[in-house]
Design a protein around this motif. Structure first.
Motif, short mmCIF file in Angstrom:
data_model
loop_
_atom_site.label_atom_id
_atom_site.label_comp_id
_atom_site.label_asym_id
_atom_site.label_seq_id
_atom_site.Cartn_x
_atom_site.Cartn_y
_atom_site.Cartn_z
N LYS A 200 0.81 -1.21 0.00
CA LYS A 200 0.00 0.00 0.00
C LYS A 200 0.85 1.27 0.00
CE LYS A 200 -3.94 -2.11 2.40
NZ LYS A 200 -4.84 -2.02 3.57
N VAL A 201 2.17 1.11 -0.14
CA VAL A 201 3.06 2.27 -0.08
C VAL A 201 3.78 2.43 -1.41
CG1 VAL A 201 5.02 3.32 1.09
CG2 VAL A 201 3.34 2.02 2.41
N PHE A 202 3.80 3.66 -1.91
CA PHE A 202 4.44 3.97 -3.19
C PHE A 202 5.37 5.16 -3.02
CE2 PHE A 202 0.47 1.88 -3.93
CZ PHE A 202 0.69 1.05 -5.03
N ILE A 203 6.54 5.07 -3.60
CA ILE A 203 7.50 6.17 -3.59
C ILE A 203 7.65 6.67 -5.01
CG2 ILE A 203 9.86 6.89 -3.06
CD1 ILE A 203 10.02 4.62 -1.04
N ASP A 204 7.28 7.92 -5.23
CA ASP A 204 7.30 8.50 -6.59
C ASP A 204 6.58 7.60 -7.59
OD1 ASP A 204 8.60 10.78 -5.80
OD2 ASP A 204 10.59 10.11 -6.40
N GLY A 205 5.44 7.07 -7.17
CA GLY A 205 4.62 6.27 -8.07
C GLY A 205 5.04 4.84 -8.24
N ARG A 206 6.05 4.38 -7.48
CA ARG A 206 6.52 3.01 -7.61
C ARG A 206 6.30 2.26 -6.29
NH1 ARG A 206 11.96 3.23 -11.37
NH2 ARG A 206 11.40 5.10 -12.54
N LEU A 207 5.76 1.08 -6.41
CA LEU A 207 5.49 0.27 -5.23
C LEU A 207 6.77 -0.02 -4.46
CD1 LEU A 207 3.44 -1.52 -3.63
CD2 LEU A 207 4.10 -3.39 -5.16
N CYS A 208 6.71 0.10 -3.15
CA CYS A 208 7.86 -0.22 -2.29
C CYS A 208 7.39 -1.11 -1.14
CB CYS A 208 8.51 1.05 -1.74
SG CYS A 208 9.97 0.72 -0.72
N ILE A 209 8.02 -2.27 -0.99
CA ILE A 209 7.64 -3.20 0.08
C ILE A 209 8.79 -3.43 1.06
CG2 ILE A 209 5.87 -4.37 -1.28
CD1 ILE A 209 7.90 -6.57 -1.87
N SER A 210 9.79 -2.57 0.99
CA SER A 210 10.94 -2.68 1.89
C SER A 210 10.85 -1.64 3.00
CB SER A 210 12.25 -2.50 1.12
OG SER A 210 13.35 -2.42 2.02
N PRO A 211 10.60 -2.06 4.25
CA PRO A 211 10.52 -1.10 5.36
C PRO A 211 11.81 -0.31 5.55
CG PRO A 211 9.71 -3.26 6.02
CD PRO A 211 10.38 -3.45 4.70
N GLY A 212 12.96 -0.92 5.16
CA GLY A 212 14.24 -0.28 5.37
C GLY A 212 14.67 0.63 4.24
N GLN A 213 13.81 0.83 3.24
CA GLN A 213 14.15 1.72 2.13
C GLN A 213 14.50 3.10 2.66
OE1 GLN A 213 14.16 1.12 -1.30
NE2 GLN A 213 14.87 3.20 -1.61
N GLN A 214 15.68 3.62 2.26
CA GLN A 214 16.12 4.92 2.71
C GLN A 214 15.50 6.01 1.84
OE1 GLN A 214 18.72 5.36 5.46
NE2 GLN A 214 17.71 3.39 5.77
N LEU A 215 14.76 6.90 2.45
CA LEU A 215 14.13 7.98 1.70
C LEU A 215 15.12 9.08 1.37
CD1 LEU A 215 10.65 8.37 3.46
CD2 LEU A 215 11.17 7.24 1.30
N LYS A 216 14.88 9.74 0.25
CA LYS A 216 15.70 10.87 -0.18
C LYS A 216 14.83 12.11 -0.28
CE LYS A 216 18.53 7.76 -3.02
NZ LYS A 216 18.95 7.42 -4.41
N GLY A 217 15.42 13.25 0.01
CA GLY A 217 14.68 14.50 -0.06
C GLY A 217 14.08 14.71 -1.44
#
Length: 251
Positions: A200-217
């Motif tokens: 249910k989580v998308f980063i810049d329109g792409r599905l992400c299923i990794s809780p440890g994904q490092q976000l970028k500004g």
């Protein structure tokens, strides 16, 4: 998305790209959901070598179209997206209308959901992003939302359109996806985890299923069931070695 629906979408996208490549004319999809955008990203390397744009009418749009461009157009080309502004005809007597109310009124006109992009609420009414081919009909026919008469008209100045944000900041051990989601939506990492693992989580329109994904500004995170935010990055480091980060949550 069901396998059959996914295959139909892939076939449609492939046909549009091939059409553009073979005939050197523009082709485009309707508005794609975040799941559909993820599918497009997964297959774009298999498409014919044509230039494409993905846009929803404003910089941080969630629903977007993919437009395949002929050789004589570049990335500055205008897209077939129109913006309408809908406001109560008599604000003094208006009900307290929500995003769902406006969307429901539009759907009741018989318009397909994929012809409508984002609906941005503001203090007066809302901005509606739609396929250009639907703009005239929508402007003429959207007269009532719930029991409130409304006026709907085209907006020519795109700069009028801007989402409302609420600034959220706080400290996290690291800019992990689960940590920042928990901070922004005022919950715990354990409660944020099911959203991520539940696709249910998308980063810049792409599905992400990794809780440890490092976000970028600058990345936009959408969480179905919670909302959306623009991660603006780390501001500084605390004395205890934690990061003080900030985000702009969409209202």
């Amino acid at each position: 998305m069901l396998d059959k629906e996914e295959q139909l979408l892939k076939k449609r996208i492939s046909e549009l790209a091939e059409h553009c490549y073979q005939r050197d004319i523009r082709s485009y999809t309707d508005f794609l959901t975040l799941n559909e955008q993820t599918i497009f990203h997964s297959m774009k390397r298999t498409l014919p070598p044509v230039t494409w744009l993905m846009n929803g009418g404003y910089e941080t749009a969630e629903r977007k179209i993919v437009c395949f461009l002929p050789s004589y157009e570049d990335e500055t080309a205008d897209l077939p997206i129109s913006i309408l502004k809908a406001v109560p005809a008599s604000p003094r007597f208006s009900q307290d209308l929500t995003h769902r109310d406006y969307l429901g009124a539009i759907m009741n006109l018989g318009i397909e959901r994929n012809c409508i992009g984002d609906i941005l609420m503001n203090e007066n009414g809302c901005f509606i992003f739609c396929m250009e081919k639907m703009a005239g009909f929508l402007a003429d026919e959207l007269k009532m939302v719930r029991h409130t008469p409304v006026v709907c008209c085209p907006v020519t100045q795109a700069e009028e359109v801007a989402p409302n944000f609420e600034t959220v900041s706080g400290s996290v051990a690291s800019p992990r996806l689960d940590s920042v989601v928990a901070l922004v939506f005022k919950t715990s990492r354990s409660k944020a985890l099911p959203y991520i693992e539940g696709e249910k989580v998308f980063i810049d329109g792409r599905l992400c299923i990794s809780p440890g994904q490092q976000l970028k500004g600058g990345e936009i995170v959408s969480v179905r069931g919670l909302g959306k935010f623009l991660y603006t990055g780390a501001l500084n480091e605390t004395k205890k070695g934690r990061l003080f980060v900030s985000a702009e949550k969409y209202r």
